[in-house]
Design a protein around this motif. Sequence first.
Motif, PDB file in Angstrom:
ATOM      1  N   VAL A   1      -4.197  -1.356 -12.565  1.00  0.00           N
ATOM      2  CA  VAL A   1      -5.603  -1.846 -12.635  1.00  0.00           C
ATOM      3  C   VAL A   1      -6.089  -2.026 -11.281  1.00  0.00           C
ATOM      4  CG1 VAL A   1      -7.274  -3.342 -13.796  1.00  0.00           C
ATOM      5  CG2 VAL A   1      -5.160  -2.579 -15.056  1.00  0.00           C
ATOM      6  N   ALA A   2      -5.534  -2.698 -10.320  1.00  0.00           N
ATOM      7  CA  ALA A   2      -6.091  -3.199  -9.258  1.00  0.00           C
ATOM      8  C   ALA A   2      -6.558  -1.812  -8.354  1.00  0.00           C
ATOM      9  CB  ALA A   2      -4.952  -3.978  -8.389  1.00  0.00           C
ATOM     10  N   SER A   3      -5.561  -0.828  -8.383  1.00  0.00           N
ATOM     11  CA  SER A   3      -5.813   0.306  -7.693  1.00  0.00           C
ATOM     12  C   SER A   3      -7.015   1.333  -8.224  1.00  0.00           C
ATOM     13  CB  SER A   3      -4.594   1.294  -7.610  1.00  0.00           C
ATOM     14  OG  SER A   3      -4.715   2.564  -7.172  1.00  0.00           O
TER      15      SER A   3
ATOM     16  N   ASP B   1     -10.588   1.939  -6.568  1.00  0.00           N
ATOM     17  CA  ASP B   1     -11.142   3.287  -6.591  1.00  0.00           C
ATOM     18  C   ASP B   1     -12.360   3.464  -6.911  1.00  0.00           C
ATOM     19  OD1 ASP B   1      -9.860   6.366  -6.214  1.00  0.00           O
ATOM     20  OD2 ASP B   1     -11.303   6.142  -7.767  1.00  0.00           O
ATOM     21  N   LEU B   2     -12.476   2.850  -8.012  1.00  0.00           N
ATOM     22  CA  LEU B   2     -13.877   2.660  -8.745  1.00  0.00           C
ATOM     23  C   LEU B   2     -14.912   2.331  -8.071  1.00  0.00           C
ATOM     24  CD1 LEU B   2     -13.171   2.471 -12.575  1.00  0.00           C
ATOM     25  CD2 LEU B   2     -14.373   4.611 -11.297  1.00  0.00           C
ATOM     26  N   SER B   3     -14.629   1.064  -7.366  1.00  0.00           N
ATOM     27  CA  SER B   3     -15.523   0.002  -6.440  1.00  0.00           C
ATOM     28  C   SER B   3     -16.104   1.111  -5.223  1.00  0.00           C
ATOM     29  CB  SER B   3     -14.900  -0.981  -6.239  1.00  0.00           C
ATOM     30  OG  SER B   3     -14.749  -1.914  -7.421  1.00  0.00           O
ATOM     31  N   GLU B   4     -14.968   1.449  -4.483  1.00  0.00           N
ATOM     32  CA  GLU B   4     -15.370   2.170  -3.196  1.00  0.00           C
ATOM     33  C   GLU B   4     -15.646   3.609  -3.342  1.00  0.00           C
ATOM     34  OE1 GLU B   4     -12.040   1.245  -0.866  1.00  0.00           O
ATOM     35  OE2 GLU B   4     -11.989  -1.042  -1.000  1.00  0.00           O
TER      36      GLU B   4
ATOM     37  N   PRO C   1     -17.723  12.143  -4.442  1.00  0.00           N
ATOM     38  CA  PRO C   1     -17.324  12.060  -3.013  1.00  0.00           C
ATOM     39  C   PRO C   1     -17.895  13.211  -2.014  1.00  0.00           C
ATOM     40  CG  PRO C   1     -15.486  12.358  -4.288  1.00  0.00           C
ATOM     41  CD  PRO C   1     -16.526  12.551  -5.230  1.00  0.00           C
ATOM     42  N   ARG C   2     -17.741  14.558  -2.564  1.00  0.00           N
ATOM     43  CA  ARG C   2     -18.069  15.610  -1.699  1.00  0.00           C
ATOM     44  C   ARG C   2     -18.437  16.679  -2.750  1.00  0.00           C
ATOM     45  NH1 ARG C   2     -12.495  15.602  -1.843  1.00  0.00           N
ATOM     46  NH2 ARG C   2     -11.272  17.485  -2.491  1.00  0.00           N
ATOM     47  N   GLY C   3     -19.471  17.548  -2.627  1.00  0.00           N
ATOM     48  CA  GLY C   3     -20.041  18.534  -3.173  1.00  0.00           C
ATOM     49  C   GLY C   3     -20.554  17.925  -4.614  1.00  0.00           C
ATOM     50  N   ASN C   4     -20.381  18.763  -5.587  1.00  0.00           N
ATOM     51  CA  ASN C   4     -20.772  18.297  -6.907  1.00  0.00           C
ATOM     52  C   ASN C   4     -19.560  17.865  -7.738  1.00  0.00           C
ATOM     53  OD1 ASN C   4     -23.482  18.735  -6.334  1.00  0.00           O
ATOM     54  ND2 ASN C   4     -23.015  20.781  -6.903  1.00  0.00           N
TER      55      ASN C   4
ATOM     56  N   ARG D   1     -10.369  13.468  -8.592  1.00  0.00           N
ATOM     57  CA  ARG D   1      -9.980  12.546  -9.186  1.00  0.00           C
ATOM     58  C   ARG D   1     -10.589  11.904 -10.454  1.00  0.00           C
ATOM     59  NH1 ARG D   1      -6.306   9.088  -5.616  1.00  0.00           N
ATOM     60  NH2 ARG D   1      -6.687   7.608  -7.291  1.00  0.00           N
ATOM     61  N   PHE D   2     -11.772  12.399 -10.639  1.00  0.00           N
ATOM     62  CA  PHE D   2     -12.431  11.554 -11.990  1.00  0.00           C
ATOM     63  C   PHE D   2     -11.754  11.893 -13.192  1.00  0.00           C
ATOM     64  CE2 PHE D   2     -15.146  11.324 -15.620  1.00  0.00           C
ATOM     65  CZ  PHE D   2     -15.574   9.774 -15.461  1.00  0.00           C
ATOM     66  N   GLY D   3     -10.922  12.921 -13.541  1.00  0.00           N
ATOM     67  CA  GLY D   3     -10.249  13.227 -14.705  1.00  0.00           C
ATOM     68  C   GLY D   3      -9.124  12.108 -14.571  1.00  0.00           C
ATOM     69  N   ARG D   4      -8.554  11.724 -13.585  1.00  0.00           N
ATOM     70  CA  ARG D   4      -7.580  10.701 -13.828  1.00  0.00           C
ATOM     71  C   ARG D   4      -8.131   9.288 -14.027  1.00  0.00           C
ATOM     72  NH1 ARG D   4      -3.886  13.963 -10.667  1.00  0.00           N
ATOM     73  NH2 ARG D   4      -4.004  15.884 -11.727  1.00  0.00           N
TER      74      ARG D   4
END
Length: 597
Positions: free
Chosen positions: A559-561, A565-568, A573-576, A580-583
Motif C-alpha cells: 500500500v505504501a508503494s 506512486d499515485l501521489s507523485e 506521465p508521458r504522451g497520452n 503502469r495504470f493497469g497495475r
Amino acid sequence: MAHSLTEKGVGPITTFATGGFQAAAKRLTADSPVDVSTYSLIDQPGGISCAGSVRIDNRRELAEILGMSGSDVTREQDLALVIAAYRRWGADCIARLYGDFAFALWDANRHRALCARDHVGIVPFYFARAGDILVFGNELAAVAGAPDISGEIDSRLVADFLDTELLFPPGRTMLKSVSRLRPGHRLEFSESGLKEERWWRFERIPEVRFDSDGDYVEALDSILARAVKNRLPAQGSVATHVTGGLDSSAVTAILTEQCRAADAAPPMAITWNPEPITKADRSHPEAAILATFCGALDLSIHRHPPDVESVLEFFARDPVLHPTSSMLIMEIPVQKVAHRAGCSTIFSGHGGDQGISYRGSGYMPSLLLSGDWQRLAEIGRSSGSGPIRAFARALRGLVRLVKRDLKNQIPFALGRSSGSFKRPSFCRFNPRNRFVRRLAASPEGARRNMLLDGYLDMRIEAWAEHGSRRGLRYVYPLLDRYLLEFALGLPPEMFDRGTQSRWLMRQMLRRHAPEPVAENRNKTEPTRSLAMVDALEEARPLLVKALHGELERGNMIDVASLRKDLSELPIRPRGNRSPRFGRRRAALEMLDIDPRV
C-alpha cells in the motif's frame, strides 16, 4: 440468495421450490412480460423444473419440430421450449438452441440437473458445490453468499490479477469455491458428480461459400438485420452506443431503420466522447465521422464521457465478488443516463472483432509461411499495390505477430512481471493460471485467441451485472450465433483484400451509412481515451486519500508503494498513456476501498 435481488431491478421477486429444486428470480422491468433478463418457470406434472434467463431466436423452427404452435409461441414461453427440447433430445438439446441464455434444469425423475450457457456467454452463470447441493446463479455475489459456500480467496489468481491486470482463466473466479460456467459449455450434476462439457465448437463451423461478392454482402445484411430485430424489446425505449466505428455504426444504423419502420422512437444514441470545444476538436476525424453518422440518421448525440463519479463508483466495487473490466469506468455514465431516460435495453457493437469485422490479421502471414506465394502476388495485383508490396506487408505482419506474442509470453515463461504492486511475500507470479496465446499466424489462430482469451466475456459479465442494478440489459447483435457462425465460415478474402481490411463489413455498411463512416479505419478513439485519463487524474487525490488506515487486504498489496506512486506520478506521465495504470487499477480494486466515503 433471494435477498441479494432486492437491490436489483424493479419487478417482484419470484421464488419457487419443487422436490430437490429451489430458485428465485426477479424481472428487470415491471411493464413488459417479454422485456426481461431473468424469468422462471416450473413444469411439475412432467417432473421437470427450469429457471434461467433465456431468449430463443429460432423459436418458430423449434416449436414446429416439437409439435407446438410455432406462430403462437412468444418470448415468455422460451423456457417452455427449453423443457420441450430437453424431453425430445436430452442434454443434446442445447446445441439446437440459438439465442442468449443461461439456465438450470432439474429432471426429478432422473435426479439430474442440466445447466447451460450460450455460445459466447451473454448471460453470466456461476456455480458452487456444497456437499450434495449445487448452488447456481447469474450473479457471483449471490452464489458466494449462499450457506456453506466458502469465501476463501484464491491467492494465486489474485496474484495473477495484480501482476497482469487481467482476469483469471475461463471457468475460474477469485473464490476457490465458486466457478464460472464457461461460454458454450454445459454442466450436468447427478449422483455421479459434476461433469462439464463443451457443446459449441467454433472450429467445426462449416465453410460459407457464395457465387459472388454481392451474395456475401446480401447475406450479411439479412443476418445482421434479423439479429437486431430479435433483440428489440416488445415495448419501451432502447439506447445504443455510437463511436463512429464500423461495429457500433452498423448496429445503430440498422436499429434506427427498424425502430422507424415500426413507428417507434429512434434509439438514444450515447457516446463516451466529450463535446468538441475548439474548431480543431470538431474537425478531428473522430468527431467529424461521429457527427456525419448521427447527422445522416437524424439522431441526437448524447455525450456522457467518464467522470469522477464513475471512477469512484468503479473502485468502490470488490472484484472478488463482482466481475470487473476497465471499460466499466466509461460505461457507468451511460448506464445512468439510459436508466434516467427510461431505457431497458442497450445495444452494443462489442464482439465484432471476433466475428464479422475481424480485420484479417494472420491471413497474409499464413500465405507467406505456407508457401502460397502465388496467392500473395494475386492479392498484390488485385489491390493495385503490386506483388512486392504484398510480400512486404505479409512479412511485416508476421514480425508484428511474433513480437506481440513474445511480449505476452516471456513474462509468463520467466515467472515474473514488472511494475506490480503485489507484496513479494504474498504469492509468487503463477503463469500456469493464464490463458496461453498461440502464435496467430493464421485467421483461425487469431480468432481462437480472441474468442478464448477472456476479454470478450470479461466486459460482457461486468456490464451485465452492473447494468442489472439499474434495470438494464445489454444485447450484442454482432455476437448473434447465426451471424458469428456465418462469419467464422467465410473465406479469408472477405476480411482482407490486400489494402483494405474488414472488407465485407465495409461493403454492407455502405448500404446504411455515409461513405466516410464505412471507410473509417481509426480504432484508437483518442478523444475517449483522453476523457478517461482526465477523469482518473481528477479522481486521483480521492483515491490517494482512501489509501490510509488499515486496509483489509493490505497483506496482498504494498500500500505504501501504491500510495507513493499515485501521489507523485500523474496518470499520464508521458504522451497520452501510462504503462503502469493497469497495475494501479488492479491494486486499487483488490484493496476493496470505497473512495466515495
